[in-house]
Design an enzyme around this catalytic site. Structure first.
Site, PDB file in Angstrom:
ATOM      1  N   LYS A   1     -10.323  -3.344  25.807  1.00 30.00           N
ATOM      2  CA  LYS A   1      -9.359  -2.399  26.394  1.00 30.00           C
ATOM      3  C   LYS A   1      -8.453  -3.139  27.392  1.00 30.00           C
ATOM      4  O   LYS A   1      -8.928  -3.663  28.391  1.00 30.00           O
ATOM      5  CB  LYS A   1     -10.117  -1.267  27.094  1.00 30.00           C
ATOM      6  CG  LYS A   1      -9.233  -0.305  27.901  1.00 30.00           C
ATOM      7  CD  LYS A   1     -10.065   0.833  28.526  1.00 30.00           C
ATOM      8  CE  LYS A   1      -9.260   1.682  29.494  1.00 30.00           C
ATOM      9  NZ  LYS A   1     -10.051   2.754  30.135  1.00 30.00           N
TER      10      LYS A   1
ATOM     11  N   ASP B   1      -4.221   2.301  35.176  1.00 32.91           N
ATOM     12  CA  ASP B   1      -4.589   3.647  34.736  1.00 32.91           C
ATOM     13  C   ASP B   1      -4.488   4.628  35.907  1.00 32.91           C
ATOM     14  O   ASP B   1      -5.389   4.686  36.748  1.00 32.91           O
ATOM     15  CB  ASP B   1      -6.024   3.623  34.179  1.00 32.91           C
ATOM     16  CG  ASP B   1      -6.485   4.996  33.689  1.00 32.91           C
ATOM     17  OD1 ASP B   1      -5.632   5.897  33.559  1.00 32.91           O
ATOM     18  OD2 ASP B   1      -7.705   5.139  33.433  1.00 32.91           O
TER      19      ASP B   1
ATOM     20  N   LYS C   1      -5.345  10.903  38.419  1.00 36.38           N
ATOM     21  CA  LYS C   1      -6.548  10.596  39.196  1.00 36.38           C
ATOM     22  C   LYS C   1      -6.317  10.895  40.674  1.00 36.38           C
ATOM     23  O   LYS C   1      -5.178  10.865  41.132  1.00 36.38           O
ATOM     24  CB  LYS C   1      -6.869   9.099  39.082  1.00 36.38           C
ATOM     25  CG  LYS C   1      -7.447   8.656  37.768  1.00 36.38           C
ATOM     26  CD  LYS C   1      -7.745   7.160  37.784  1.00 36.38           C
ATOM     27  CE  LYS C   1      -8.254   6.670  36.457  1.00 36.38           C
ATOM     28  NZ  LYS C   1      -9.568   7.221  36.066  1.00 36.38           N
TER      29      LYS C   1
ATOM     30  N   ASP D   1      -8.532  -2.017  34.905  1.00 31.79           N
ATOM     31  CA  ASP D   1      -8.848  -1.288  33.676  1.00 31.79           C
ATOM     32  C   ASP D   1      -8.547  -2.111  32.414  1.00 31.79           C
ATOM     33  O   ASP D   1      -8.698  -1.612  31.310  1.00 31.79           O
ATOM     34  CB  ASP D   1      -8.069   0.042  33.662  1.00 31.79           C
ATOM     35  CG  ASP D   1      -8.825   1.141  32.944  1.00 31.79           C
ATOM     36  OD1 ASP D   1     -10.031   0.976  32.686  1.00 31.79           O
ATOM     37  OD2 ASP D   1      -8.198   2.177  32.624  1.00 31.79           O
TER      38      ASP D   1
ATOM     39  N   ASP E   1      -6.520  11.294  31.017  1.00 33.31           N
ATOM     40  CA  ASP E   1      -7.219  10.186  31.679  1.00 33.31           C
ATOM     41  C   ASP E   1      -8.277   9.556  30.758  1.00 33.31           C
ATOM     42  O   ASP E   1      -8.799   8.492  31.051  1.00 33.31           O
ATOM     43  CB  ASP E   1      -7.848  10.680  32.989  1.00 33.31           C
ATOM     44  CG  ASP E   1      -8.197   9.532  33.928  1.00 33.31           C
ATOM     45  OD1 ASP E   1      -7.761   8.395  33.667  1.00 33.31           O
ATOM     46  OD2 ASP E   1      -8.897   9.789  34.929  1.00 33.31           O
TER      47      ASP E   1
ATOM     48  N   GLU F   1      -8.012   7.807  28.171  1.00 31.48           N
ATOM     49  CA  GLU F   1      -7.006   7.110  27.356  1.00 31.48           C
ATOM     50  C   GLU F   1      -7.549   5.843  26.699  1.00 31.48           C
ATOM     51  O   GLU F   1      -7.038   5.415  25.663  1.00 31.48           O
ATOM     52  CB  GLU F   1      -5.793   6.755  28.228  1.00 31.48           C
ATOM     53  CG  GLU F   1      -5.896   5.452  29.038  1.00 31.48           C
ATOM     54  CD  GLU F   1      -7.039   5.444  30.061  1.00 31.48           C
ATOM     55  OE1 GLU F   1      -7.466   6.532  30.481  1.00 31.48           O
ATOM     56  OE2 GLU F   1      -7.508   4.350  30.419  1.00 31.48           O
TER      57      GLU F   1
ATOM     58  N   ARG G   1     -10.233   5.233  25.037  1.00 27.63           N
ATOM     59  CA  ARG G   1     -10.745   5.459  23.674  1.00 27.63           C
ATOM     60  C   ARG G   1      -9.608   5.595  22.654  1.00 27.63           C
ATOM     61  O   ARG G   1      -9.787   5.289  21.482  1.00 27.63           O
ATOM     62  CB  ARG G   1     -11.658   6.700  23.673  1.00 27.63           C
ATOM     63  CG  ARG G   1     -10.982   7.970  24.131  1.00 27.63           C
ATOM     64  CD  ARG G   1     -11.978   9.055  24.538  1.00 27.63           C
ATOM     65  NE  ARG G   1     -12.567   8.793  25.859  1.00 27.63           N
ATOM     66  CZ  ARG G   1     -13.525   9.524  26.410  1.00 27.63           C
ATOM     67  NH1 ARG G   1     -14.012  10.579  25.789  1.00 27.63           N
ATOM     68  NH2 ARG G   1     -13.991   9.219  27.601  1.00 27.63           N
TER      69      ARG G   1
HETATM   70  N1  BES Z   1     -10.560   3.737  33.297  1.00 32.17           N
HETATM   71  C1  BES Z   1     -11.268   4.961  33.402  1.00 32.17           C
HETATM   72  C2  BES Z   1     -12.767   4.766  33.592  1.00 32.17           C
HETATM   73  C3  BES Z   1     -13.191   4.120  34.865  1.00 32.17           C
HETATM   74  C4  BES Z   1     -13.496   4.877  35.961  1.00 32.17           C
HETATM   75  C5  BES Z   1     -13.345   2.763  34.947  1.00 32.17           C
HETATM   76  C6  BES Z   1     -13.918   4.277  37.141  1.00 32.17           C
HETATM   77  C7  BES Z   1     -13.766   2.164  36.107  1.00 32.17           C
HETATM   78  C8  BES Z   1     -14.070   2.929  37.199  1.00 32.17           C
HETATM   79  C9  BES Z   1     -11.061   5.813  32.162  1.00 32.17           C
HETATM   80  O1  BES Z   1      -9.828   5.683  31.572  1.00 32.17           O
HETATM   81  C10 BES Z   1     -11.213   7.243  32.576  1.00 32.17           C
HETATM   82  O2  BES Z   1     -10.433   7.667  33.369  1.00 32.17           O
HETATM   83  N2  BES Z   1     -12.210   7.923  32.038  1.00 32.17           N
HETATM   84  C11 BES Z   1     -12.461   9.286  32.371  1.00 32.17           C
HETATM   85  C12 BES Z   1     -12.857  10.019  31.118  1.00 32.17           C
HETATM   86  C13 BES Z   1     -12.982  11.515  31.289  1.00 32.17           C
HETATM   87  C14 BES Z   1     -11.646  12.112  31.634  1.00 32.17           C
HETATM   88  C15 BES Z   1     -13.523  12.106  30.022  1.00 32.17           C
HETATM   89  C16 BES Z   1     -13.582   9.313  33.403  1.00 32.17           C
HETATM   90  O3  BES Z   1     -14.503   8.519  33.316  1.00 32.17           O
HETATM   91  O4  BES Z   1     -13.491  10.126  34.327  1.00 32.17           O
HETATM   92 ZN    ZN Z   2      -8.888   3.859  31.834  1.00 29.34          ZN
HETATM   93 MG    MG Z   3      -8.396   6.945  32.398  1.00 26.78          MG
END
Ligand code: BES
Ligand code: ZN
Ligand code: MG
Length: 518
Positions: free
Chosen positions: A283, A288, A295, A306, A365, A367, A369
């Site tokens: 990725k 992000d 966020k 990220d 968020d 994204e 995947r």
């Molecule tokens: N990049 C984030 C995941 C992340 C969070 C990485 C904290 C490192 C530290 C990812 O894109 C994300 O925002 N995932 C969401 C998914 C949810 C909306 C289903 C998450 O983990 O909150």
């Molecule tokens: Zn992310």
């Molecule tokens: Mg995200």
């Protein structure tokens, strides 16, 4: 310096440190400081033993008074000890004798570097000949020690106007010494360590660079530049090409950003032409903010990391090429920002991935995947021996395993065994996470084939993995590594990592996986 003049040395350099490897007996050398290893022994009452037997007598009182305990990472400095031909003496703890592993050496090297810098040493000698009688173990220990030196030698100060130069002008000379330093296995251990640590540090830097200085374009250009002369072929597709390739997930995420996306392709052909490649997907989300499902502000600045999945994959490829491994490997890094503008994807929007599967975006968020979906489709089309992807995919992973273990998901037991073996070699902690069909059912869409988030609550890392699974050809062994918790700020438990900053996690483990296919 006598040792430098006489001994044939292997030398490797980082910004403020040079590491030499001498085929000598350390007791015949002279210099500013020398290191003796100590270990703790005994069943109930632990006491310290210095590995060089004859040295024990000299420090007996300090051992008796528990000033030297042999605890792992303990560094005791005796200034002006004038022992043999060395002015200063470090006693470096390795912990319990029965628990000695290569990771012990990685960490003790970092502990030593810190103390040597703090005490303003310029020259430190470390003898390895009394550590173990096994050549194989010695090679492993030396490799880990050199990795520890280099990993802890990494700093990220290039954006400060002083660029670190004012604070520390001196180059620290580390002299590793073993009578068998010329043996093929030890020479190769030393060289491998340098390559692996440099590749890891390269990955760390990509993660540490701020989003405005590590855009998808810059990420692609960095990979291209670093690959020059290594035998790696690197291509970066631009937006037009990505459109032509029908990568709807990557395009859908990137449409909210003014930065163009890139799809980075790295190819290494070290094996026979007929051999199928191994495939990695990482990725490469260079920043992000969450998109419309934005966020919270707290720690949002950290979302520059990220792209650490992409960085790990790029670092792994660089190391594979520099080590000239006899294997074919490809790597794919979909790279984009996740931002918010008038064209950004809205909750409820539907996009179509490269393999024709549609998904509704119920949270912009989630994204990672979406961009990995296209990467996994493309990787599947190459019919590789396996596909391994890695991503800072879910906050849920960091909740589940903290910054201790990287969680991985796979349904393939042969690949699982290879992963466990590789992690044991690399010293990076991994944990096998559950992935079953329940998780996949949670990702079904209402209006499209899939939803990008689960509504049943919990198991957020597993449902994300189940989403990815929909884009992998079911005949291909596949594993997914969620590094959300381990790609950043591991300094509290790994002293060769910084307190705040990228870790370069998984480069070492991926390399060990690849080596099993050579
Ligand atoms: N990049 C984030 C995941 C992340 C969070 C990485 C904290 C490192 C530290 C990812 O894109 C994300 O925002 N995932 C969401 C998914 C949810 C909306 C289903 C998450 O983990 O909150
Ligand atoms: Zn992310
Ligand atoms: Mg995200």
């Amino acid at each position: 310096m006598a040792a430098q003049k006489k001994a044939k040395t292997n030398v490797a350099t980082t910004a403020k440190m040079q590491v030499h490897f001498h085929a000598k007996d350390v007791s015949t050398l002279q210099g500013q400081a020398v290191v003796f290893f100590s270990q703790s022994v005994g069943q109930k009452e632990k006491s310290a033993v210095i590995v060089e037997k004859e040295i024990n007598k000299i420090f007996a009182a300090s051992v008796a008074e528990k000033m030297i305990t042999g605890t792992a990472n303990e560094v005791v400095l005796f200034r002006e000890a004038n022992l043999n031909d060395f002015r200063h003496v470090f006693i470096l703890g390795l912990g319990e004798k029965t628990k000695l592993t290569h990771e012990t050496f990685r960490q003790s090297a970092a502990a030593l570097i810190k103390e040597a810098r703090a005490s303003k040493m310029e020259e430190v000698f470390v003898g390895f000949d009394n550590i173990t009688s096994g050549k194989k173990d010695l090679a492993k220990y030396i490799q880990a020690f050199v990795e520890g030196l280099y990993l802890s030698g990494y700093t990220f100060d290039e954006l400060k106007s002083v660029n670190g130069k004012k604070e520390d002008k001196k180059t620290l000379q580390i002299h590793l010494v073993s009578k068998s330093a010329k043996d093929k296995s030890l020479v190769s251990a030393f060289q491998q360590a340098v390559i692996v640590a440099e590749a890891t540090n390269f990955a760390k830097r990509l993660g540490d660079m701020p989003g405005n200085m590590m855009t998808p374009t810059i990420l692609a250009d960095s990979a291209i530049k670093a690959a020059a002369g290594t035998g790696l072929k690197v291509t970066a597709w631009d937006k037009k090409r990505i459109e032509k390739e029908k990568m709807g997930g990557l395009l859908g995420v990137s449409q909210g950003s003014d930065q163009e996306p890139r799809f980075i392709i790295m190819e290494y052909n070290g094996g026979a032409k007929s051999e199928k490649p191994l495939a990695f997907v990482g990725k490469g989300l260079t920043f992000d903010c969450g998109g419309v499902s934005i966020k919270p502000s707290a720690k949002m600045e950290e979302m520059k990391y990220d792209m650490c999945g992409g960085a790990a994959v790029i670092g792994t490829m660089l190391a594979i090429a520099r080590l000239k491994l006899k294997v074919n490997v490809v790597a794919y890094v979909p790279a984009t920002e996740n931002m918010v503008n008038g064209r950004a994807t809205k909750p409820g929007d539907v996009h179509v991935a490269r393999n024709g599967k549609s998904f509704e975006i119920n949270n912009t968020d989630a994204e990672g995947r979406l961009i990995l979906a296209d990467g996994l489709c493309y990787a599947s089309e190459q019919k590789p021996k396996f596909i391994i992807d890695t991503a800072t995919l879910t906050g849920a992973m960091a909740v589940a395993l903290g910054n201790v273990h990287t969680g991985y998901f796979t349904k393939n037991s042969a690949l699982k065994n290879k992963i466990e073996k590789a992690a044991a070699e690399s010293g990076e902690l991994v944990w096998n996470m559950p992935l079953v069909d329940h998780h996949a059912r949670d990702m079904k869409g209402t209006y499209a084939d899939l939803s990008n988030m689960s509504y049943s609550g919990g198991a957020g890392s597993a449902t994300a993995a189940a989403f990815l699974e929909q884009f992998v050809d079911s005949d291909i062994p596949w594993a997914h590594f969620d590094i959300a918790g381990t790609a950043w700020a591991c300094g509290n438990r790994l002293n060769y990592c910084t307190a705040k900053g990228a870790t370069g996690v998984m480069v070492r483990t991926f390399l060990e996986i690849v080596k099993q296919y050579v």
